[in-house]
Design an enzyme around this catalytic site. Structure first.
Site, PDB file in Angstrom:
ATOM      1  N   SER A  23       2.993   3.500  15.846  1.00  0.00           N
ATOM      2  CA  SER A  23       4.429   3.279  15.925  1.00  0.00           C
ATOM      3  C   SER A  23       4.786   2.143  16.868  1.00  0.00           C
ATOM      4  O   SER A  23       4.533   2.218  18.071  1.00  0.00           O
ATOM      5  CB  SER A  23       5.122   4.549  16.411  1.00  0.00           C
ATOM      6  OG  SER A  23       6.463   4.262  16.742  1.00  0.00           O
ATOM      7  N   ALA A  24       5.437   1.112  16.318  1.00  0.00           N
ATOM      8  CA  ALA A  24       5.890   0.001  17.155  1.00  0.00           C
ATOM      9  C   ALA A  24       7.244   0.308  17.802  1.00  0.00           C
ATOM     10  O   ALA A  24       7.774  -0.498  18.550  1.00  0.00           O
ATOM     11  CB  ALA A  24       5.968  -1.277  16.330  1.00  0.00           C
TER      12      ALA A  24
ATOM     13  N   TRP B  55       0.824  -1.210   0.000  1.00  0.00           N
ATOM     14  CA  TRP B  55       0.000   0.000   0.000  1.00  0.00           C
ATOM     15  C   TRP B  55       0.863   1.266   0.000  1.00  0.00           C
ATOM     16  O   TRP B  55       0.592   2.232  -0.722  1.00  0.00           O
ATOM     17  CB  TRP B  55      -0.853  -0.035   1.263  1.00  0.00           C
ATOM     18  CG  TRP B  55      -2.015   0.869   1.349  1.00  0.00           C
ATOM     19  CD1 TRP B  55      -2.025   2.231   1.216  1.00  0.00           C
ATOM     20  CD2 TRP B  55      -3.370   0.489   1.639  1.00  0.00           C
ATOM     21  NE1 TRP B  55      -3.291   2.707   1.415  1.00  0.00           N
ATOM     22  CE2 TRP B  55      -4.123   1.669   1.673  1.00  0.00           C
ATOM     23  CE3 TRP B  55      -3.995  -0.729   1.895  1.00  0.00           C
ATOM     24  CZ2 TRP B  55      -5.495   1.661   1.951  1.00  0.00           C
ATOM     25  CZ3 TRP B  55      -5.344  -0.726   2.165  1.00  0.00           C
ATOM     26  CH2 TRP B  55      -6.092   0.440   2.186  1.00  0.00           C
TER      27      TRP B  55
ATOM     28  N   ASP C 181      -6.088  12.496  -2.116  1.00  0.00           N
ATOM     29  CA  ASP C 181      -7.087  13.193  -2.934  1.00  0.00           C
ATOM     30  C   ASP C 181      -7.782  12.188  -3.852  1.00  0.00           C
ATOM     31  O   ASP C 181      -7.306  11.063  -4.060  1.00  0.00           O
ATOM     32  CB  ASP C 181      -6.453  14.349  -3.711  1.00  0.00           C
ATOM     33  CG  ASP C 181      -5.476  13.902  -4.763  1.00  0.00           C
ATOM     34  OD1 ASP C 181      -5.864  13.154  -5.676  1.00  0.00           O
ATOM     35  OD2 ASP C 181      -4.297  14.308  -4.684  1.00  0.00           O
TER      36      ASP C 181
ATOM     37  N   ARG D  82      -5.475  -1.595  -7.394  1.00  0.00           N
ATOM     38  CA  ARG D  82      -5.621  -2.510  -6.261  1.00  0.00           C
ATOM     39  C   ARG D  82      -6.984  -3.189  -6.201  1.00  0.00           C
ATOM     40  O   ARG D  82      -7.136  -4.176  -5.480  1.00  0.00           O
ATOM     41  CB  ARG D  82      -5.337  -1.768  -4.963  1.00  0.00           C
ATOM     42  CG  ARG D  82      -3.940  -1.154  -4.884  1.00  0.00           C
ATOM     43  CD  ARG D  82      -2.837  -2.167  -5.184  1.00  0.00           C
ATOM     44  NE  ARG D  82      -1.509  -1.558  -5.017  1.00  0.00           N
ATOM     45  CZ  ARG D  82      -0.379  -2.232  -5.112  1.00  0.00           C
ATOM     46  NH1 ARG D  82      -0.377  -3.523  -5.410  1.00  0.00           N
ATOM     47  NH2 ARG D  82       0.779  -1.616  -4.950  1.00  0.00           N
TER      48      ARG D  82
ATOM     49  N   HIS E 230       2.241   3.638  -2.862  1.00  0.00           N
ATOM     50  CA  HIS E 230       1.518   4.773  -3.446  1.00  0.00           C
ATOM     51  C   HIS E 230       1.931   6.010  -2.664  1.00  0.00           C
ATOM     52  O   HIS E 230       1.488   6.225  -1.545  1.00  0.00           O
ATOM     53  CB  HIS E 230       0.016   4.529  -3.372  1.00  0.00           C
ATOM     54  CG  HIS E 230      -0.407   3.369  -4.203  1.00  0.00           C
ATOM     55  ND1 HIS E 230      -0.895   3.496  -5.480  1.00  0.00           N
ATOM     56  CD2 HIS E 230      -0.359   2.039  -3.970  1.00  0.00           C
ATOM     57  CE1 HIS E 230      -1.146   2.301  -5.990  1.00  0.00           C
ATOM     58  NE2 HIS E 230      -0.837   1.398  -5.087  1.00  0.00           N
ATOM     59  N   ARG E 231       2.794   6.812  -3.261  1.00  0.00           N
ATOM     60  CA  ARG E 231       3.478   7.855  -2.498  1.00  0.00           C
ATOM     61  C   ARG E 231       2.692   9.129  -2.326  1.00  0.00           C
ATOM     62  O   ARG E 231       2.966   9.919  -1.436  1.00  0.00           O
ATOM     63  CB  ARG E 231       4.820   8.172  -3.193  1.00  0.00           C
ATOM     64  CG  ARG E 231       5.833   7.090  -3.031  1.00  0.00           C
ATOM     65  CD  ARG E 231       6.938   7.245  -4.078  1.00  0.00           C
ATOM     66  NE  ARG E 231       6.420   6.992  -5.416  1.00  0.00           N
ATOM     67  CZ  ARG E 231       7.158   6.970  -6.515  1.00  0.00           C
ATOM     68  NH1 ARG E 231       8.447   7.224  -6.424  1.00  0.00           N
ATOM     69  NH2 ARG E 231       6.613   6.730  -7.683  1.00  0.00           N
TER      70      ARG E 231
END
Lengths: 301, 301, 301, 301
Positions: free
Chosen positions: B122-123, B110, B212, B223, B113-114
Site C-alpha cells: 500500500s502506497a 493484471w 485456482d 497473457r 482478472h477478477r
C-alpha cells in the site's frame, strides 16, 4: 454408517504416509486431515487439503518476503485489527478443501454461497446410494407460529411417530422405484439422469467444497447462527471447531468481532446513548418499528 | 537487483526448514517454493504456497475418499478428457499463491482478472522504493501501423536513445519530487496517499496473488499469448514454466486444447470442409468479412 | 472542464428523446440519466443506464408474477427487514451502469471491488488527454502522525505552494515527453502501450462501471466512509445522492442499518451492558486492547 | 397449466401500461417483457427486466459519451470483432432478469453457474404447489450404453408405461404425505423446512435469475448444446430465441463464433493441415488418443 471399511482403509493409508514440504504447516489442521467427522445420521465432513495458517494472513497483509514477525503476539494483534476494520483480503490468502456428505435439501441451501469451488457427485453419471436423512426424534420440530421460516416445539407421541414412518416409507419406496426404473434386467432401463428425479430431498449427496478463509467465515457466520436451519448448522458447528484448530488467532477474532458481535442501527445506537444518559427510551420515542424494537429488547432488555 | 541480501536470507531460511505434512505434495512445485524468479529489470515471481497436484484434480472429479487410481496414465487420460470437454470445476480444486513484483502499468492489466485474491503493497501506508521499469533496447518498439494496440519495429539510434533518456530522467525527477514532498525535514510533509500521485506507471509495486488452477490457466491463455503486451507476457511465460512443473498432466492438456488449439467459426469450419472436398474457397464465397478472412488465411494459408 | 461541447450535445440529445418501455421506471433516476455530475477538478459521474426500483427488490424477494403489493409502506417495511437481517440477494436484483472519469490512483483503489463489470478507456489503443488531478488547496493535507494511512492538517504557505508547483510541473513535463515519444513527426514514434508508462498516477482515465445494488451499497459503505481517502469519497458521496433518488427506501434502510450503524464486539457489547447496569468499565476490566478501547471510547464516551 | 388467471391478469396489466424512459430500449425485447413462455409440462420462462441493447455493447467498448456510431453496420462489425477475439467485458454491459419455473433437478444443474443473481421461492417459508415434471413419452429415454451421462433409445410399451406410472404415483404420494405432515388439523404440524425433505426432485420450484449478457451466452453455449440434458436444454432453447430478439448482432456473432464454432486441439489442427496437403492421417500417426480421434472424425469425417 457414513464410511465403508474400504473408505476407512484409504483414509488410514493417507494418514499413515507423511511427506516433507517447505510450505506453511498448521499442526492443528494436520490432525484433522482426511478424518471423517460424522454429522447427522449419515453425513460427514472431512478436510482434504488446506493452504496457509495464521502467519500466512499476516505475511500477505505485509506483502513480505519471509514469514513476518516471529512473535505470535504481534501476529494476533494484527489479525484482530484486520478483522475489526473489515480488511478482508488477507483472510482470503488461506484456503481449505472439504469433502462433505449431506442431504440434498441442505446442499441446496449451501450452494447459494457462490464464492467457492464445488465438485458434486453426479447422479447423471452414477447411481446414488440408499441413504436418507431421517431426523432424530429430538429434532422433529413443529412449524413455528411466530416465524414463518422457523421451528416450534418438538413433536411428540403419535404425531412424531407418524412423521418418522412417512419419511422412512416414502424414502424407501422412492428408492425401490428408482432401482426398478434403472434396472436393465429384462428391460432397457431408464436413463440415470431421468430416474434421479424420483428421489426425495433427504437423500444424501456428496461434494468437494473448496473456499478461502474469508468466505468460509462468512458462511459460518450465517450458517452457525441460531437462525439457520438445524441441519446445516450441524455442519457449520463442526467446521467451526476445525477452523479454530487451523487458524486459532483468526477464529478468535472472528468470534469476537463477527459471531458474537452486536450490530446497532442508527436508531439503536441513539437509544443506547440516551439510556446511558439516564433517559427512559420506549418504542414510541425510539424511531424504531415494532418488530425492530422487539429485536432490540431481546438483546438489551 | 530485485531482492536484497536480507530478503534472500529470509528465502534461504524458509527453504532450509522442511516440515512434515499429510497433504498432497508436488515435488516439481516444492523446488520452486519461495525462489525469486527475475522478470524484466527489477521484477520477480515467487511461489509462496500451493494446494494440490494432478492427482487432486482427478480425486475431486471422482469425489473420492482416497487419491483415486494409482495409475498415472489413467489420471492423465481423465485430465485430458476434462480439459477437452470444458469440465472446468476439477481444475478449480488446485490453488497457488504467488508473490509478484511488477510495474504499475502491468499491474493495471493484471488486476482485470477478477477471480483471484490480491494483497497489494500500500502506497497510502508505506513509501515506495525507487525502482522503475526501463525497457531493454530490444523491447523499445515503435507503434504498429496495422494494429492500434500493437508494436512495430524496434526503435533505433537517436530516437531509441532519446526515449530511454526521457523515461529515466522523468522517473528519477518524479521520485526526487515524491521524496521532497514527503520529507518532514523542516516542513510537515505531504500525506503519502497524496504524494504517490506524482509517480509514473513504470514504478514497481508488489502483491500477493492467489488463484485456482482453472483461472490461472485462463490468465495464462490470454497473457502468454502473442497478442498480449510483451511486459505482462514476460510474467506469464515464467508462470507457464512453474505450472508445468507443478501439474504436468494438466499443463500438457492445457497446452494441446487451449494454448495451441485453433478455434474455427461456423464459416471457417465450412470453408475448411469445402477445401478438404477439393473446392477453392475465396473470401467472397466464404461468408467471412475481409478482416476475418485475413485472420483465417494466416492460420490455414 | 470535464466535458466538451460535443459531448454535452450528445448528452442533450439523449435526454431529449424519451421512448416507451414496459419496464420498471424510477422517476428519481430518470432525472440523473446521462447528466455529467462534476467531481474533483476534471472528473465526473454519469448514470448511463439502470434496472429496477424499490418495488423490484420486493418483487424478487417474493418471487411474484406482478409488482407485489401496491402499498409503498409495506414495501418499505419489507426492504428494512431484508436489510436488517442481511438478506442481500433481493438487492442484487437492481443494477446500475455509470460512466466515470477519475484519476488513475483512485481507479486503482476502486478496481479492488471485484464484483462489478468494467470497460476502461485503453491507453494501449488510444492516446490519453492532458488532464491531471491537482488537489484544491484545502485538500492538500500533511501526513497524519497517528495514522499511517491518514491525513493530518492542511499544508500552508510556502510548503503548500511548493507541492502544488511540483505536482503541476511534473504532470506537464511527463505529458510533454509522452507526446514527444509518441510523435511520428520525423521519427517512428514509440508504441502507445509503452509511452503510457511515463504518465503519473494523477492523470485522468475513464470507464464504464456496472454493478448491482447490493455491491454498490457495499462499495458506498467502504468508500463514503470517513476512513476512505478524500478523493474516492468525493465520488462515493455523489453516488450516494444518486442512489437515494433511485431507490429511496433501500437507501434509507442502508443508511440506518449500515452507514450509520455501530458494530459492537463481544467485549464491547458486554461493556455496554455493564455500564447500563451502573458499573464503571475501564480498559483493564473490559477485555479490550488499548487501541480497541480507544475506538470504543470515541463512540461511547 | 403454468399460470393462473390471476397471474395472467397481473401480466396483462403490466403489459398494458407503457411508461416513458430515457434509457436504451430494445424493441425486440419489449415484446417479450412479462410474457410467460411455457417450457416442459408446467415450467415457464419470463423476461422481467433488461438493460441495454446491441448499441450499448459498442458504447461501452468505446467508453463514449453518446450512443457511438449511428451506423448499425459499424456496430455489428465491432461486435463480431469483440466476440471473435474474446473481448468479453463489453458484453457484460447488458443485463437481463428472468422469472423461471423449473423442476428441482434442473435447478440443481442451473445453479452451478455462479456468476448470476438468484432469488428462489423458499420452501422453508412457504408451501410448494403440487406440480411435478412428468416427461412426455417421446422424452422417456433409456440409459445410453456408450455414454454414462447420456440417453439412448426412447422407452416403449409396458416399460414406458410402468415408468410413467411410478413417477406419477410417487410424486402424488409424496405430496399427499407432505400435506399430511404439514397439516395443523388436530395436530401441531411439522415445520415446513423439514416437511419439504419428502418431496422428490421433479417438483417445480421458481426463481428470479439475473445475469449479464456475457455470462448468459456462456450458459447458453453449455446448456443449449446437444450434450446438455434435454430438460435444461428446453429452457436454454427458448432463452436463445429471446436473446436473438434482444441483441440480434451479439447473438449472431455468438452463433458463428461460439455455438457453431469448432475447436481444434494442437493435434487436430496439425492433422487437418496434413489432410489439406493431401496426406492420409490415421489415429496412429495423429498423436490423438482413440476417444479424441473418434470425436475428431465425427466432425471432419
Amino acid at each position: 454408517m457414513p464410511i465403508t471399511p474400504d473408505q476407512q482403509a484409504e483414509i488410514d493409508s493417507l494418514r499413515a504416509t507423511p511427506r516433507q514440504t517447505l510450505r506453511a504447516v498448521s499442526e492443528g489442521m494436520e490432525n484433522h486431515l482426511y478424518v471423517a467427522h460424522p454429522v447427522l445420521d449419515h453425513g460427514l465432513v472431512r478436510v482434504v487439503d488446506y493452504m496457509g495458517d495464521d502467519a500466512a494472513i499476516c505475511q500477505a497483509a505485509r506483502v513480505s518476503y519471509g514469514t513476518g514477525t516471529k512473535s505470535v503476539q504481534n501476529d494476533e494483534g494484527l489479525i484482530r485489527y484486520l478483522m475489526r476494520h473489515w480488511h478482508s483480503t488477507p483472510f482470503e490468502m488461506c484456503e481449505v478443501k472439504f469433502h462433505i456428505k449431506l442431504p440434498v435439501f441442505v446442499a441446496r441451501q449451501w450452494i447459494r454461497h457462490r464464492t467457492a469451488n464445488v465438485n458434486e457427485y453426479s447422479a447423471r453419471y452414477s447411481i446414488l446410494d440408499r441413504e436418507f436423512y431421517i431426523p432424530a426424534p429430538e429434532h422433529l420440530a413443529a412449524q413455528s407460529q411466530q416465524n414463518n421460516q422457523g421451528r416450534g416445539a418438538v413433536l411428540q407421541g403419535e404425531e412424531a411417530q407418524r412423521v418418522l414412518d412417512l419419511l422412512r416409507e416414502d424414502a424407501m419406496r422412492s428408492y425401490d422405484n428408482y432401482e426398478a426404473m434403472l434396472s436393465q434386467d429384462g428391460q432397457q432401463g431408464l436413463a440415470r439422469e431421468l430416474a434421479r428425479m424420483n428421489l426425495p430431498a433427504n437423500i444424501y449427496t456428496q461434494w468437494y467444497w473448496k473456499v478461502d478463509l474469508h468466505n468460509l467465515l462468512h458462511f459460518l457466520r450465517l450458517r452457525a447462527d441460531s437462525h439457520a436451519q438445524f441441519e446445516i448448522r450441524a455442519y457449520a458447528d463442526i467446521m467451526c471447531d476445525i477452523t479454530r484448530d487451523w487458524v486459532p488467532a483468526a477464529f478468535g477474532a472472528f468470534s469476537d468481532y463477527r459471531m458474537n458481535a452486536v450490530s446497532l442501527s442508527a436508531q439503536g445506537a441513539a437509544a443506547l446513548k440516551r439510556r446511558l444518559a439516564g433517559e427512559v427510551v420506549t418504542q414510541e420515542n425510539s424511531g424504531m418499528g415494532a418488530r425492530e424494537w422487539r429485536e432490540f429488547e431481546q438483546v438489551w432488555g
